[in-house]
Design an enzyme around this catalytic site. Structure first.
Site, PDB file in Angstrom:
ATOM      1  N   LYS A 151     -31.926  -3.426  -0.349  1.00 25.25           N
ATOM      2  CA  LYS A 151     -32.174  -2.586  -1.531  1.00 25.25           C
ATOM      3  C   LYS A 151     -33.405  -1.711  -1.269  1.00 25.25           C
ATOM      4  CE  LYS A 151     -29.315  -4.589  -4.722  1.00 25.25           C
ATOM      5  NZ  LYS A 151     -28.325  -3.908  -5.568  1.00 25.25           N
ATOM      6  N   ASP A 188     -28.964   0.147  -0.294  1.00 27.83           N
ATOM      7  CA  ASP A 188     -28.484   0.389  -1.658  1.00 27.83           C
ATOM      8  C   ASP A 188     -29.684   0.792  -2.509  1.00 27.83           C
ATOM      9  OD1 ASP A 188     -27.249   0.480  -4.096  1.00 27.83           O
ATOM     10  OD2 ASP A 188     -26.796  -1.664  -4.227  1.00 27.83           O
ATOM     11  N   GLU A 237     -26.004   3.612  -0.393  1.00 30.65           N
ATOM     12  CA  GLU A 237     -25.236   3.409  -1.612  1.00 30.65           C
ATOM     13  C   GLU A 237     -26.008   3.935  -2.813  1.00 30.65           C
ATOM     14  OE1 GLU A 237     -24.324  -0.718  -2.074  1.00 30.65           O
ATOM     15  OE2 GLU A 237     -23.339  -0.423  -4.003  1.00 30.65           O
ATOM     16  N   ASP A 250     -21.368   3.876  -6.114  1.00 36.40           N
ATOM     17  CA  ASP A 250     -21.150   2.590  -6.796  1.00 36.40           C
ATOM     18  C   ASP A 250     -21.130   2.870  -8.297  1.00 36.40           C
ATOM     19  OD1 ASP A 250     -21.361   0.057  -7.902  1.00 36.40           O
ATOM     20  OD2 ASP A 250     -23.184  -0.536  -6.880  1.00 36.40           O
ATOM     21  N   LYS A 286     -15.805  -2.093  -7.802  1.00 32.99           N
ATOM     22  CA  LYS A 286     -15.946  -3.347  -8.547  1.00 32.99           C
ATOM     23  C   LYS A 286     -14.926  -3.269  -9.669  1.00 32.99           C
ATOM     24  CE  LYS A 286     -20.868  -3.633  -7.514  1.00 32.99           C
ATOM     25  NZ  LYS A 286     -22.206  -3.244  -7.946  1.00 32.99           N
TER      26      LYS A 286
END
Ligand code: MG
Length: 368
Positions: A163, A188, A213, A238, A262
């Protein structure tokens, strides 16, 4: 298919270790567990995955509770459902609230597959088993981060995710790349950067990341398209992809080269399969992300990730990484960086009712 009654439970599970992003630290995970009972006695299970506060999407456990109880369950009570796709169709009359919809639809998908005596992955059109797992590392210091990466690689995970934000994570990411020059690595950002940071992001090109991401604001697809022209690292979206329509827009304006799907963020499996088919026809690789879900949702995600367009490792970690005791048996176990969805009917795992009851803060039952 016959749905006899629907029920839901807000459950609360303490995380073994807090989960940090630049937006929120999650210590206790609340989700809504949903049951769909068939007249034949079969039970399908779903999980509505919004967080307690609206840091990841605008939904929360409380908004899901309201929408499920007052809108979605009544829609299923009043209308016949022959196939889970009918649930998707019925829920089109409700704007947004995708995680609430996905949780209910998931329970119906699981019920449908169990009634067909087939694994859910089969019913969804999945072809690849086992599925390949990647891990997300969240060490606070360089030493912590490197030892986490080493541990995950030893366990066979096929890619490492770190992250990052403008003021955090980038040095750790560079340290990981330096220590592990060949490991498939990605970052991300959870929308932490702005287009003004394009030069800072372009400076990551030499790290040869698989992707970055969601670098920019989740509502700004156009700026992602501008950013992608200025950096070599593929952009993965995302949070920006909430629906088939979002995916279509993103792909046509070249705002991303990869999509993290997702099913709970896009409103359910039916919508996720539509996105999958579009992405496959446009040669956009997919992977299945996670949201610190409990095992029910993980098992649903695993079923979806068997579809052939999911060509990149997804966020799959053994359940015992997060929880002392999950609600399902057998628990989610990643072995040698692979997860093998069970070939038993439905999501292939048993939900242990006594554990749901032990963790339940409130419950609601709707008879059809
Ligand atoms: Mg993400």
């Amino acid at each position: 298919m016959n749905i006899n009654c629907l029920a839901m439970h807000v459950v609360s599970m303490p995380l073994k270790q807090p989960f940090h992003t630049h937006l929120e630290t999650v210590r206790e995970r609340e989700v809504i567990v949903i049951e769909a009972h068939g007249k034949d006695g079969a039970v399908g299970w779903g999980e509505a995955s919004a967080f307690s506060t609206p840091w990841y999407t605008e939904e929360t456990v409380q908004t899901e509770w309201h929408i499920i109880k007052d809108v979605l369950f009544p829609l299923l009570e009043k209308n016949p459902v022959h196939h889970p796709n009918d649930v998707h169709e019925l829920f089109q009359s409700v704007r947004g609230n995708r995680m609430a919809k996905a949780g209910v639809e998931a329970a119906v998908w699981d019920l449908y597959a169990r009634q067909q005596n087939k694994p859910l992955y089969d019913v969804l059109g999945g072809t690849q088993r086992p599925i390949v797992a990647g891990a997300a590392c969240a060490g606070a210091t360089e030493a912590e981060m490197l030892s986490q990466v080493e541990q995950f690689l030893k366990e066979g995970y096929s890619r490492i995710k770190v992250k990052i934000g403008p003021d955090s994570g980038i040095e750790l990411l560079k340290a990981v790349r330096q220590a592990f020059p060949d490991v498939p690595l990605m970052a991300d950002a959870n929308a932490a950067f702005s287009l003004q940071d394009a030069a800072q992001l372009a400076a990551l090109d030499p790290l040869q990341l698989m992707m970055i991401e969601q670098p920019l604001h989740h509502e700004d697809m156009w700026e992602h398209a501008l950013l992608q022209k200025r950096i070599k690292t593929p952009v993965c979206l995302d949070e920006s992809i909430r629906s088939f329509h979002d995916a279509k827009s993103a792909i046509s304006m070249e705002a991303c080269r990869v999509i993290n799907v997702k099913y709970s963020r896009v409103g359910g499996h039916t919508e996720a399969v539509l996105i999958h088919d579009l992405a496959a026809s446009e040669n956009i690789p997919l992977w299945a992300g996670g949201m610190i879900e409990l095992g029910i949702s993980r098992a649903h995600t695993a079923a979806l990730a068997t579809l052939p367009g999911f060509t990149l490792p997804g966020d799959f970690v053994s359940g015992d990484h997060y929880w002392e005791e999950d609600l399902i048996e057998p628990g989610i176990k990643v072995k040698n960086g692979r997860y093998m969805p069970s070939s038993k009917p439905g999501i292939g795992v048993d939900v242990i009712r006594s554990r749901v009851e032990k963790r339940a803060l409130s419950s609601f039952l709707q008879k059809k």
